[in-house]
Scaffold this motif. Structure first.
Motif, PDB file in Angstrom:
ATOM      1  N   MET A  35      37.581 -25.394   6.607  1.00 16.18           N
ATOM      2  CA  MET A  35      37.852 -26.108   7.854  1.00 16.18           C
ATOM      3  C   MET A  35      36.676 -25.980   8.809  1.00 16.18           C
ATOM      4  SD  MET A  35      41.829 -25.053   8.529  1.00 16.18           S
ATOM      5  CE  MET A  35      41.893 -26.052  10.014  1.00 16.18           C
ATOM      6  N   GLY A  36      36.492 -27.009   9.636  1.00 17.68           N
ATOM      7  CA  GLY A  36      35.387 -26.986  10.587  1.00 17.68           C
ATOM      8  C   GLY A  36      35.636 -26.002  11.720  1.00 17.68           C
ATOM      9  N   GLN A  37      34.570 -25.340  12.141  1.00 17.07           N
ATOM     10  CA  GLN A  37      34.662 -24.391  13.248  1.00 17.07           C
ATOM     11  C   GLN A  37      34.158 -25.090  14.513  1.00 17.07           C
ATOM     12  OE1 GLN A  37      36.093 -21.338  12.531  1.00 17.07           O
ATOM     13  NE2 GLN A  37      36.351 -22.304  10.544  1.00 17.07           N
ATOM     14  N   LYS A  38      35.082 -25.632  15.292  1.00 17.75           N
ATOM     15  CA  LYS A  38      34.721 -26.446  16.448  1.00 17.75           C
ATOM     16  C   LYS A  38      34.821 -25.624  17.739  1.00 17.75           C
ATOM     17  CE  LYS A  38      34.879 -30.421  13.972  1.00 17.75           C
ATOM     18  NZ  LYS A  38      35.361 -29.869  12.715  1.00 17.75           N
ATOM     19  N   VAL A  39      33.946 -25.917  18.675  1.00 24.67           N
ATOM     20  CA  VAL A  39      33.955 -25.284  19.994  1.00 24.67           C
ATOM     21  C   VAL A  39      34.091 -26.385  21.042  1.00 24.67           C
ATOM     22  CG1 VAL A  39      32.647 -23.914  21.644  1.00 24.67           C
ATOM     23  CG2 VAL A  39      32.534 -23.363  19.219  1.00 24.67           C
ATOM     24  N   SER A  40      34.940 -26.164  22.041  1.00 25.35           N
ATOM     25  CA  SER A  40      35.115 -27.144  23.104  1.00 25.35           C
ATOM     26  C   SER A  40      33.803 -27.341  23.865  1.00 25.35           C
ATOM     27  CB  SER A  40      36.211 -26.697  24.070  1.00 25.35           C
ATOM     28  OG  SER A  40      36.212 -27.502  25.232  1.00 25.35           O
ATOM     29  N   PRO A  41      33.314 -28.575  23.987  1.00 26.02           N
ATOM     30  CA  PRO A  41      32.071 -28.820  24.728  1.00 26.02           C
ATOM     31  C   PRO A  41      32.142 -28.362  26.175  1.00 26.02           C
ATOM     32  CG  PRO A  41      32.655 -30.747  23.423  1.00 26.02           C
ATOM     33  CD  PRO A  41      33.831 -29.812  23.368  1.00 26.02           C
ATOM     34  N   HIS A  42      33.339 -28.433  26.775  1.00 27.85           N
ATOM     35  CA  HIS A  42      33.478 -28.000  28.164  1.00 27.85           C
ATOM     36  C   HIS A  42      33.459 -26.474  28.255  1.00 27.85           C
ATOM     37  CE1 HIS A  42      34.788 -28.185  32.384  1.00 27.85           C
ATOM     38  NE2 HIS A  42      35.571 -27.159  32.087  1.00 27.85           N
ATOM     39  N   GLY A  43      34.257 -25.813  27.403  1.00 26.52           N
ATOM     40  CA  GLY A  43      34.311 -24.350  27.444  1.00 26.52           C
ATOM     41  C   GLY A  43      32.974 -23.708  27.141  1.00 26.52           C
ATOM     42  N   LEU A  44      32.183 -24.330  26.274  1.00 22.95           N
ATOM     43  CA  LEU A  44      30.863 -23.798  25.927  1.00 22.95           C
ATOM     44  C   LEU A  44      29.917 -23.825  27.115  1.00 22.95           C
ATOM     45  CD1 LEU A  44      29.114 -22.803  23.505  1.00 22.95           C
ATOM     46  CD2 LEU A  44      28.421 -25.182  23.180  1.00 22.95           C
ATOM     47  N   ARG A  45      30.116 -24.764  28.051  1.00 23.76           N
ATOM     48  CA  ARG A  45      29.187 -24.963  29.165  1.00 23.76           C
ATOM     49  C   ARG A  45      29.688 -24.399  30.490  1.00 23.76           C
ATOM     50  NH1 ARG A  45      28.557 -28.618  25.382  1.00 23.76           N
ATOM     51  NH2 ARG A  45      26.467 -29.382  24.912  1.00 23.76           N
ATOM     52  N   VAL A  46      30.878 -23.799  30.510  1.00 22.40           N
ATOM     53  CA  VAL A  46      31.376 -23.183  31.744  1.00 22.40           C
ATOM     54  C   VAL A  46      30.443 -22.041  32.143  1.00 22.40           C
ATOM     55  CG1 VAL A  46      33.213 -21.792  32.747  1.00 22.40           C
ATOM     56  CG2 VAL A  46      33.780 -23.827  31.444  1.00 22.40           C
ATOM     57  N   GLY A  47      29.956 -22.091  33.364  1.00 24.77           N
ATOM     58  CA  GLY A  47      29.000 -21.100  33.828  1.00 24.77           C
ATOM     59  C   GLY A  47      27.561 -21.538  33.651  1.00 24.77           C
ATOM     60  N   VAL A  48      27.334 -22.602  32.866  1.00 31.55           N
ATOM     61  CA  VAL A  48      25.981 -23.142  32.679  1.00 31.55           C
ATOM     62  C   VAL A  48      25.801 -24.385  33.554  1.00 31.55           C
ATOM     63  CG1 VAL A  48      24.302 -24.024  31.020  1.00 31.55           C
ATOM     64  CG2 VAL A  48      25.925 -22.252  30.329  1.00 31.55           C
ATOM     65  N   ASN A  49      26.560 -25.444  33.244  1.00 34.05           N
ATOM     66  CA  ASN A  49      26.542 -26.629  34.117  1.00 34.05           C
ATOM     67  C   ASN A  49      27.940 -27.179  34.365  1.00 34.05           C
ATOM     68  OD1 ASN A  49      27.154 -28.005  31.726  1.00 34.05           O
ATOM     69  ND2 ASN A  49      25.015 -28.551  31.370  1.00 34.05           N
ATOM     70  N   LYS A  50      28.976 -26.397  34.047  1.00 32.96           N
ATOM     71  CA  LYS A  50      30.353 -26.767  34.345  1.00 32.96           C
ATOM     72  C   LYS A  50      31.004 -25.655  35.168  1.00 32.96           C
ATOM     73  CE  LYS A  50      30.413 -30.471  31.632  1.00 32.96           C
ATOM     74  NZ  LYS A  50      30.562 -31.837  32.145  1.00 32.96           N
ATOM     75  N   GLU A  51      31.963 -26.047  35.999  1.00 36.84           N
ATOM     76  CA  GLU A  51      32.664 -25.087  36.840  1.00 36.84           C
ATOM     77  C   GLU A  51      34.046 -24.792  36.272  1.00 36.84           C
ATOM     78  OE1 GLU A  51      31.189 -23.623  39.264  1.00 36.84           O
ATOM     79  OE2 GLU A  51      29.386 -24.873  39.306  1.00 36.84           O
ATOM     80  N   TRP A  52      34.613 -23.660  36.683  1.00 37.42           N
ATOM     81  CA  TRP A  52      35.966 -23.297  36.275  1.00 37.42           C
ATOM     82  C   TRP A  52      36.979 -24.242  36.920  1.00 37.42           C
ATOM     83  CZ3 TRP A  52      36.748 -19.745  32.563  1.00 37.42           C
ATOM     84  CH2 TRP A  52      35.733 -18.818  32.306  1.00 37.42           C
ATOM     85  N   SER A  53      38.066 -24.543  36.196  1.00 34.89           N
ATOM     86  CA  SER A  53      39.123 -25.395  36.741  1.00 34.89           C
ATOM     87  C   SER A  53      39.968 -24.642  37.768  1.00 34.89           C
ATOM     88  CB  SER A  53      40.022 -25.912  35.612  1.00 34.89           C
ATOM     89  OG  SER A  53      39.278 -26.717  34.729  1.00 34.89           O
ATOM     90  N   SER A  54      40.064 -23.320  37.618  1.00 40.41           N
ATOM     91  CA  SER A  54      40.774 -22.485  38.585  1.00 40.41           C
ATOM     92  C   SER A  54      39.802 -21.460  39.147  1.00 40.41           C
ATOM     93  CB  SER A  54      41.969 -21.773  37.935  1.00 40.41           C
ATOM     94  OG  SER A  54      42.950 -22.696  37.524  1.00 40.41           O
ATOM     95  N   SER A  55      39.829 -21.289  40.465  1.00 37.68           N
ATOM     96  CA  SER A  55      38.896 -20.373  41.116  1.00 37.68           C
ATOM     97  C   SER A  55      39.670 -19.415  42.007  1.00 37.68           C
ATOM     98  CB  SER A  55      37.869 -21.172  41.927  1.00 37.68           C
ATOM     99  OG  SER A  55      37.006 -20.311  42.624  1.00 37.68           O
ATOM    100  N   TRP A  56      39.880 -18.192  41.527  1.00 38.64           N
ATOM    101  CA  TRP A  56      40.559 -17.178  42.326  1.00 38.64           C
ATOM    102  C   TRP A  56      40.368 -15.803  41.696  1.00 38.64           C
ATOM    103  CZ3 TRP A  56      44.032 -15.415  38.775  1.00 38.64           C
ATOM    104  CH2 TRP A  56      44.605 -16.332  37.889  1.00 38.64           C
ATOM    105  N   ILE A  57      40.646 -14.788  42.469  1.00 40.77           N
ATOM    106  CA  ILE A  57      40.566 -13.405  41.996  1.00 40.77           C
ATOM    107  C   ILE A  57      41.932 -12.770  42.213  1.00 40.77           C
ATOM    108  CG2 ILE A  57      39.486 -11.155  42.324  1.00 40.77           C
ATOM    109  CD1 ILE A  57      37.003 -12.629  43.316  1.00 40.77           C
ATOM    110  N   ALA A  58      42.433 -12.074  41.195  1.00 41.38           N
ATOM    111  CA  ALA A  58      43.761 -11.465  41.299  1.00 41.38           C
ATOM    112  C   ALA A  58      43.748 -10.107  40.612  1.00 41.38           C
ATOM    113  CB  ALA A  58      44.818 -12.372  40.658  1.00 41.38           C
ATOM    114  N   ASN A  59      44.709  -9.263  40.983  1.00 39.39           N
ATOM    115  CA  ASN A  59      44.835  -7.981  40.293  1.00 39.39           C
ATOM    116  C   ASN A  59      45.536  -8.180  38.944  1.00 39.39           C
ATOM    117  OD1 ASN A  59      47.631  -8.185  40.866  1.00 39.39           O
ATOM    118  ND2 ASN A  59      47.314  -7.199  42.858  1.00 39.39           N
TER     119      ASN A  59
END
Length: 227
Positions: A1-25
């Motif tokens: 089976m092919g080992q696929k990586v989400s194009p968005h998840g691969l680029r989060v922190g490089v040129n994409k932003e997180w969909s949720s932005s918060w800090i929690a305990n």
């Protein structure tokens, strides 16, 4: 089976932003994740016809900020902002936070947004349009809007066939392993009489060098007040 990586998840922190932005305990992390998921699912379900591209959520100590990116902001806002209050009621059912703000932001180029393109193809498949025609028309619109490359794939019981299969069209360049390339990706399901057909869209908008950038920089249309 092919080992696929989400194009968005691969680029989060490089040129994409997180969909949720918060800090929690530790004890609140899982609760906030579930709340974020429920908010997105309920808004997408209720406003499925409003062309929602993405929903970003930001949390502070006493505030919840929800940004909704859409190609039809006027439909969401409603007359005199009445739609904003309805959206707040939907959010309030899925979160314990009392102080909620809603921002409606416009996607200026919907043909360069992978989520909106995938939704368009899926809706046409549900209306029994030929999948090849729907894919080719969508790809032509994307390339005319200035994209460097585009790939559209559909998979399932195409045209009611007994055996499921996948077909795709690719035009232009699509460097998925180049992190600096701005790749927009989306996957949407089309519910037809023969079953579920998956629609995936990849859109390359060129390369980002030296700075981070969000796809389709939108303009703020409306901001709701506090409850």
């Amino acid at each position: 089976m092919g080992q696929k990586v989400s194009p968005h998840g691969l680029r989060v922190g490089v040129n994409k932003e997180w969909s949720s932005s918060w800090i929690a305990n530790k004890k609140d992390t899982s609760k906030f994740l579930i709340e974020d998921h429920k908010i997105r699912e309920s808004l997408r379900k209720k406003y499925a016809s409003c062309g929602i591209s993405k929903i970003t959520i930001e949390r502070t100590d006493n505030r919840l900020i929800v940004d909704i990116f859409t190609s039809r902001p006027g439909v969401l806002i409603g007359q005199k902002g009445a739609g904003i209050e309805d959206i707040k009621k939907v959010i309030a059912k899925n979160t314990e936070q009392k102080n909620v703000s809603v921002n409606i932001k416009e996607v200026k180029k919907p043909d360069l947004d992978a989520e909106l393109v995938a939704q368009s193809v899926a809706s046409q498949l549900e209306k029994r349009m030929s999948f090849r025609r729907a894919m080719k028309q969508a790809m032509q619109r994307v390339m005319k809007s200035g994209a460097k490359g585009c790939k559209i794939m559909v998979s399932g019981r195409l045209d009611g066939a007994e055996i499921a299969r996948s077909e795709h069209y690719l035009e232009g360049c699509l460097p998925l392993t180049t992190l600096r390339s701005d790749i927009d990706y989306a996957a949407v399901n089309a519910h037809t009489t023969f079953g579920v057909i998956g629609v995936k869209v990849w859109i390359c908008k060129g390369e980002i060098l030296g700075k981070k950038a969000n796809a389709n920089v939108p303009s703020q249309s409306e901001q709701g007040g506090n409850n």
